[in-house]
Scaffold this active site. Sequence first.
Site, mmCIF file in Angstrom:
data_model
loop_
_atom_site.group_PDB
_atom_site.id
_atom_site.type_symbol
_atom_site.label_atom_id
_atom_site.label_comp_id
_atom_site.label_asym_id
_atom_site.label_seq_id
_atom_site.Cartn_x
_atom_site.Cartn_y
_atom_site.Cartn_z
ATOM 1 N N HIS A 1 0.825 -1.223 0.000
ATOM 2 C CA HIS A 1 0.000 0.000 0.000
ATOM 3 C C HIS A 1 0.853 1.264 0.000
ATOM 4 O O HIS A 1 0.384 2.321 -0.411
ATOM 5 C CB HIS A 1 -1.049 -0.030 1.118
ATOM 6 N N ASP B 1 0.858 -7.701 2.189
ATOM 7 C CA ASP B 1 1.048 -6.256 1.987
ATOM 8 C C ASP B 1 2.540 -5.905 1.936
ATOM 9 O O ASP B 1 3.061 -5.240 2.817
ATOM 10 C CB ASP B 1 0.325 -5.488 3.110
ATOM 11 N N SER C 1 3.598 2.020 8.688
ATOM 12 C CA SER C 1 3.397 1.071 7.597
ATOM 13 C C SER C 1 4.728 0.854 6.903
ATOM 14 O O SER C 1 5.397 1.817 6.547
ATOM 15 C CB SER C 1 2.407 1.652 6.587
HETATM 16 N N1 ASP Z 1 -2.260 0.511 8.121
HETATM 17 C C1 ASP Z 1 -1.909 1.599 8.917
HETATM 18 C C2 ASP Z 1 -1.885 2.862 8.145
HETATM 19 O O1 ASP Z 1 -2.787 3.100 7.441
HETATM 20 C C3 ASP Z 1 -0.736 1.415 9.794
HETATM 21 C C4 ASP Z 1 -1.182 1.762 11.156
HETATM 22 O O2 ASP Z 1 -1.845 2.781 11.321
HETATM 23 O O3 ASP Z 1 -0.882 1.023 12.084
HETATM 24 O O4 ASP Z 1 -0.985 3.648 8.202
#
Ligand code: ASP
Length: 728
Positions: A84, A220, A661
């Site tokens: 992502h 991911d 992330s």
């Molecule tokens: N998936 C998350 C984000 O959108 C990572 C997190 O917030 O822990 O940054």
Amino acid sequence: MKTLTLMLAALLAASPVLALDGKWTPAQVLEIDPGWLQDQGLELTPKQLWDAKRGTGLLTGAVKIGGCSGAFVSSAGLIVTNHHCLFPLIQEHSTPDRDLISDGFLARKRGEELAGSTLRVEIPRRFTDVSGEVLKTIPTGATPEQRMAAIEAQQKSLIQQCEQQPDTLCTVAVFDEGVSYTLIESMELRDVRLVYAPPRAIGEYGGEIDNWMWPRHTGDFAIARAYVGKDDKPADHGQDNKPYRPEFIFPISRDGVVAGDFVMLLGYPGVTYRSLLAEEMRERRERFFVRREELFGEWIEVLQQASEGDPAGVIAVAANVKSILNRHKNAQGQIAGLDRGNIVQKQLDADNAVAAWVRKHPQHTAALDARAGLRALLAEREQSWERDFLLNLIPMGVESVAGGIPPLPKTLYFGATLAHNAIEQTLDDAARAEGFSSSDQPKLRERLRREQQNYHAAADQQLLAALVRRALALPKEQRIASVDRHFGKLDQTAIEARIAELYGQTALLDAKVREQMLTENIDSLRARGDALLDFAIDWNQDLRALREREHQWASRSAIHRPIWRRAVRAQAGQPIAPDANGSLRISFAHIKGYVPRDGVRYTPFTTLSGALEKHTGIDPFDLPAAVRTASRTPGKRWLQADLNDLPINFLADGDTSGGNSGSPVVNAMGELVGINFDRVWENVAGDFGFNPALSRNISVDIRYLLWLLDRVEHADELLQELGVEREL
Ligand code: ASP
């Protein structure tokens, strides 16, 4: 007996017992008791993590990339991060005929790697505490504004001095609004290329249904490579560039991890709210996240409906939609978590306890006034909250909207940024807003160009109409003058017709003309007689007025907050990690499941069998055929013995946030065992406080990536470069 208890208490006070929570700064790593770290499982010395004398260490193998974190994993500049995080780069190279989003991408030779036009990698080089230098410049008897002006001037001058060094990017990180200041020197690499991205059906397996959730089965991950010029210095993208050779890399672990193992997460968490007062947390709960949830819901509908059935349109909005979906669900999770954990009330109790302690410790008395000052400030800000929220939706130039969302509608973003730039150009270079100096111009130009790839005409017009509608519904005392002036007299149908007309005649969407506009002053921009640009110029004026008020608020807050926070720290009697501010942090953790609710226990690993079990053949549970086929003979090399299966994702009690992330998850020896990508639903509101029972981050197990490269992609050279032998 009493003496013994007292002695024990004194001992505990002298060597404070630490909890595992905290996003620790590099400098704080050395303040933590090494014996305690060893007890947790660390097998390196703290100095290997961070050498204060050299201002560097293994920590600096963790880099900033695309608003995320990443890790160097080869001596030829390979960086592992999340799918992502590289999604905008994947989208940049996707077309309906060559849809890398759906199909994934693997460069089998270096020449095939795909360059990102705006993607950058920041490699930290040195951290210096400059608190003394910053604070010494404040004149005695300064007003809050003068004080802030002195601080800002000193920060700018430190940055300027620091950037005299060749190829050095410098920033001053402010901790808890001024408790301390750190000068961070980094190197920014501008040639970053895509090496590997799995198909979306792997990288985003489970989609929005599983996002922020456990159990999870998402691959991911993605791989990029950083390049430098022939002279080893940062360079623009070019054929002659060569791979960057990092000083620190994370070797890939051969053994993987099992439940209970000690791990560390290194990365760049963006924003957390733990140092806020209860009242400020209430503002987040009752206003900020509520509005975001509602607004993003509307945006998602507009973007998805407008692009439906149009393959090029779907690709154009893909990165924006993905990011908004993520923030939308995040807002829901924050609200749910704040309520469920009764966090605002608990914070009020904690604030009151600090206040009671302060009353007994006269040297901290000023903290009581500071608390009152922060509360008064909030009450003032709340008076124009709704208007300010709307104005702040349009970032200027390379800024990002707090909490990371893309700029929408694009035309307003383009026009207002051009206006902002025109005004900033009338100031001395040093006095210009961040991102608008002469040396920033190429970045700005590129950003505007790149942003147009995310433009979708019908969606953009509808988003502008929605924004205008919201602005016209604001209460009398919170009007946005520019919107009233341009749209105030029109009814709903007339607004839409007017917007269509504006889009029909604007030059803002012509990339060439827009570039020319970047060199024009406000008069020439006005002289174009472009009504949509005129609206954007007026909008920018409203925004600039808000920025001034925000600056005043920040000046006052910067006096009160550090005083309050010092009292909080003194009362706690042990180190407290400061709130996230986008600077490098480390979190110590263990692989661990949790109990989300009564009668349910989550184990810390998910497996390939679990992913297959979820497979329905319907998006987002549609595992590619190649993975399903390979799963029938998965081999032995990457399986975990106690699971007798391939590990896909795992949980740990790391203290992470957005921005983490792509953070490398490393074992006790600093070897890479996973890549962090998310948190569990019960921990979304972890941004407000750490709860050891529920604070779990989600990582993708590195063995899943290796298995895919080995058994599905047969990416021999890449595996070799990663120092991993294939399974024979
Ligand atoms: N998936 C998350 C984000 O959108 C990572 C997190 O917030 O822990 O940054």
